[in-house]
Design a protein around this motif. Structure first.
Motif, PDB file in Angstrom:
ATOM      1  N   GLU A  26     -25.990   8.327  52.629  1.00 46.32           N
ATOM      2  CA  GLU A  26     -26.811   7.228  53.152  1.00 46.32           C
ATOM      3  C   GLU A  26     -26.084   5.898  52.950  1.00 46.32           C
ATOM      4  O   GLU A  26     -25.997   5.083  53.877  1.00 46.32           O
ATOM      5  CB  GLU A  26     -28.164   7.188  52.440  1.00 46.32           C
ATOM      6  N   LEU A  27     -25.566   5.715  51.761  1.00 52.82           N
ATOM      7  CA  LEU A  27     -24.860   4.476  51.461  1.00 52.82           C
ATOM      8  C   LEU A  27     -23.575   4.362  52.280  1.00 52.82           C
ATOM      9  O   LEU A  27     -23.227   3.269  52.753  1.00 52.82           O
ATOM     10  CB  LEU A  27     -24.548   4.394  49.966  1.00 52.82           C
ATOM     11  N   GLU A  28     -22.881   5.473  52.510  1.00 53.53           N
ATOM     12  CA  GLU A  28     -21.689   5.455  53.368  1.00 53.53           C
ATOM     13  C   GLU A  28     -22.047   4.992  54.772  1.00 53.53           C
ATOM     14  O   GLU A  28     -21.346   4.177  55.368  1.00 53.53           O
ATOM     15  CB  GLU A  28     -21.056   6.841  53.432  1.00 53.53           C
ATOM     16  N   ARG A  29     -23.143   5.492  55.298  1.00 53.57           N
ATOM     17  CA  ARG A  29     -23.582   5.125  56.654  1.00 53.57           C
ATOM     18  C   ARG A  29     -23.914   3.634  56.733  1.00 53.57           C
ATOM     19  O   ARG A  29     -23.533   2.935  57.658  1.00 53.57           O
ATOM     20  CB  ARG A  29     -24.791   5.978  57.027  1.00 53.57           C
ATOM     21  N   ILE A  30     -24.653   3.157  55.731  1.00 54.12           N
ATOM     22  CA  ILE A  30     -25.057   1.751  55.712  1.00 54.12           C
ATOM     23  C   ILE A  30     -23.842   0.838  55.542  1.00 54.12           C
ATOM     24  O   ILE A  30     -23.696  -0.156  56.257  1.00 54.12           O
ATOM     25  CB  ILE A  30     -26.087   1.510  54.592  1.00 54.12           C
ATOM     26  N   HIS A  98     -38.014   8.738  59.924  1.00 56.97           N
ATOM     27  CA  HIS A  98     -37.614   9.726  58.922  1.00 56.97           C
ATOM     28  C   HIS A  98     -36.097   9.860  58.856  1.00 56.97           C
ATOM     29  O   HIS A  98     -35.564  10.414  57.906  1.00 56.97           O
ATOM     30  CB  HIS A  98     -38.227  11.092  59.254  1.00 56.97           C
ATOM     31  N   ASP A  99     -35.388   9.359  59.893  1.00 59.09           N
ATOM     32  CA  ASP A  99     -33.945   9.516  60.012  1.00 59.09           C
ATOM     33  C   ASP A  99     -33.270   8.147  59.933  1.00 59.09           C
ATOM     34  O   ASP A  99     -33.620   7.226  60.674  1.00 59.09           O
ATOM     35  CB  ASP A  99     -33.629  10.190  61.348  1.00 59.09           C
ATOM     36  N   LEU A 100     -32.292   7.999  59.044  1.00 59.22           N
ATOM     37  CA  LEU A 100     -31.595   6.728  58.870  1.00 59.22           C
ATOM     38  C   LEU A 100     -30.882   6.294  60.147  1.00 59.22           C
ATOM     39  O   LEU A 100     -30.919   5.124  60.515  1.00 59.22           O
ATOM     40  CB  LEU A 100     -30.604   6.827  57.711  1.00 59.22           C
ATOM     41  N   ALA A 101     -30.255   7.220  60.843  1.00 59.06           N
ATOM     42  CA  ALA A 101     -29.524   6.884  62.073  1.00 59.06           C
ATOM     43  C   ALA A 101     -30.457   6.260  63.114  1.00 59.06           C
ATOM     44  O   ALA A 101     -30.086   5.291  63.782  1.00 59.06           O
ATOM     45  CB  ALA A 101     -28.847   8.120  62.638  1.00 59.06           C
ATOM     46  N   ALA A 105     -30.399   2.273  64.650  1.00 57.19           N
ATOM     47  CA  ALA A 105     -30.042   2.194  66.073  1.00 57.19           C
ATOM     48  C   ALA A 105     -30.146   0.781  66.656  1.00 57.19           C
ATOM     49  O   ALA A 105     -29.243   0.361  67.395  1.00 57.19           O
ATOM     50  CB  ALA A 105     -30.874   3.177  66.887  1.00 57.19           C
ATOM     51  N   PRO A 106     -31.198  -0.001  66.366  1.00 54.88           N
ATOM     52  CA  PRO A 106     -31.235  -1.357  66.941  1.00 54.88           C
ATOM     53  C   PRO A 106     -30.057  -2.233  66.495  1.00 54.88           C
ATOM     54  O   PRO A 106     -29.549  -3.031  67.275  1.00 54.88           O
ATOM     55  CB  PRO A 106     -32.557  -1.936  66.418  1.00 54.88           C
ATOM     56  N   GLU A 108     -27.078  -1.024  65.601  1.00 51.40           N
ATOM     57  CA  GLU A 108     -25.907  -0.432  66.279  1.00 51.40           C
ATOM     58  C   GLU A 108     -25.814  -0.953  67.714  1.00 51.40           C
ATOM     59  O   GLU A 108     -24.728  -1.277  68.189  1.00 51.40           O
ATOM     60  CB  GLU A 108     -26.018   1.100  66.290  1.00 51.40           C
ATOM     61  N   ARG A 109     -26.958  -1.044  68.411  1.00 49.34           N
ATOM     62  CA  ARG A 109     -26.964  -1.556  69.780  1.00 49.34           C
ATOM     63  C   ARG A 109     -26.515  -3.017  69.819  1.00 49.34           C
ATOM     64  O   ARG A 109     -25.779  -3.430  70.713  1.00 49.34           O
ATOM     65  CB  ARG A 109     -28.351  -1.418  70.402  1.00 49.34           C
ATOM     66  N   LYS A 110     -26.957  -3.785  68.829  1.00 50.33           N
ATOM     67  CA  LYS A 110     -26.548  -5.186  68.753  1.00 50.33           C
ATOM     68  C   LYS A 110     -25.034  -5.282  68.578  1.00 50.33           C
ATOM     69  O   LYS A 110     -24.377  -6.123  69.176  1.00 50.33           O
ATOM     70  CB  LYS A 110     -27.261  -5.870  67.585  1.00 50.33           C
ATOM     71  N   LEU A 111     -24.471  -4.397  67.785  1.00 46.55           N
ATOM     72  CA  LEU A 111     -23.021  -4.371  67.574  1.00 46.55           C
ATOM     73  C   LEU A 111     -22.310  -4.007  68.870  1.00 46.55           C
ATOM     74  O   LEU A 111     -21.279  -4.590  69.195  1.00 46.55           O
ATOM     75  CB  LEU A 111     -22.662  -3.372  66.475  1.00 46.55           C
ATOM     76  N   MET A 112     -22.852  -3.078  69.618  1.00 42.51           N
ATOM     77  CA  MET A 112     -22.243  -2.679  70.896  1.00 42.51           C
ATOM     78  C   MET A 112     -22.251  -3.858  71.872  1.00 42.51           C
ATOM     79  O   MET A 112     -21.276  -4.077  72.578  1.00 42.51           O
ATOM     80  CB  MET A 112     -22.996  -1.509  71.516  1.00 42.51           C
ATOM     81  N   LYS A 113     -23.317  -4.639  71.894  1.00 48.30           N
ATOM     82  CA  LYS A 113     -23.379  -5.806  72.761  1.00 48.30           C
ATOM     83  C   LYS A 113     -22.329  -6.822  72.354  1.00 48.30           C
ATOM     84  O   LYS A 113     -21.714  -7.463  73.203  1.00 48.30           O
ATOM     85  CB  LYS A 113     -24.761  -6.431  72.712  1.00 48.30           C
ATOM     86  N   LEU A 114     -22.114  -7.000  71.055  1.00 47.56           N
ATOM     87  CA  LEU A 114     -21.117  -7.949  70.580  1.00 47.56           C
ATOM     88  C   LEU A 114     -19.711  -7.554  71.017  1.00 47.56           C
ATOM     89  O   LEU A 114     -18.897  -8.380  71.362  1.00 47.56           O
ATOM     90  CB  LEU A 114     -21.165  -8.048  69.050  1.00 47.56           C
TER      91      LEU A 114
END
Length: 117
Positions: A26-30, A98-101, A105-106, A108-114
């Protein structure tokens, strides 16, 4: 065990539920997301708080401000809307699950827009 003179006594057991924390994956993902947001120039600092009922990861644009996002893990909400929640700068709940991913997601989408702009 501890030897105390002629008496032998067991060490007190630590309460297993004393503190909520992040698991390694979890911490790796974050932190992976945090690193990419830093590389994009969006975040500059982070903080973590591990309490009895909640673990919090907060990401800041500047260290002197409120966190831009807060990721919370509350195991007590497992049977409700999920243990994960994403909070915005004003404290509003942006996503629960229930799922960290799915909760990330919101962001991650902001990062994709950047990246695409």
């Amino acid at each position: 065990m501890r030897y105390n003179g002629s008496n032998v006594s067991a060490f007190p057991q630590r309460d297993a539920g004393a503190q909520v924390g992040f698991e390694r994956r979890e911490l790796e993902r974050i932190l992976n997301l945090y690193g990419r947001m830093v590389a994009a120039g969006h975040w500059k600092d982070y903080a973590m708080d591990m309490r009895r009922d909640v673990a919090i990861f907060a990401a800041f644009r500047r260290a002197s401000e409120r966190p831009q996002i807060r990721i919370e893990k509350r195991p007590a909400d497992r049977n409700r809307q999920g243990i994960w929640s994403l909070h915005g700068e004003q404290g509003q709940v942006l996503k629960r699950g229930h799922d960290l991913a799915g909760v990330l997601a919101p962001v991650e989408r902001k990062l994709m827009k950047l990246v695409t702009e």
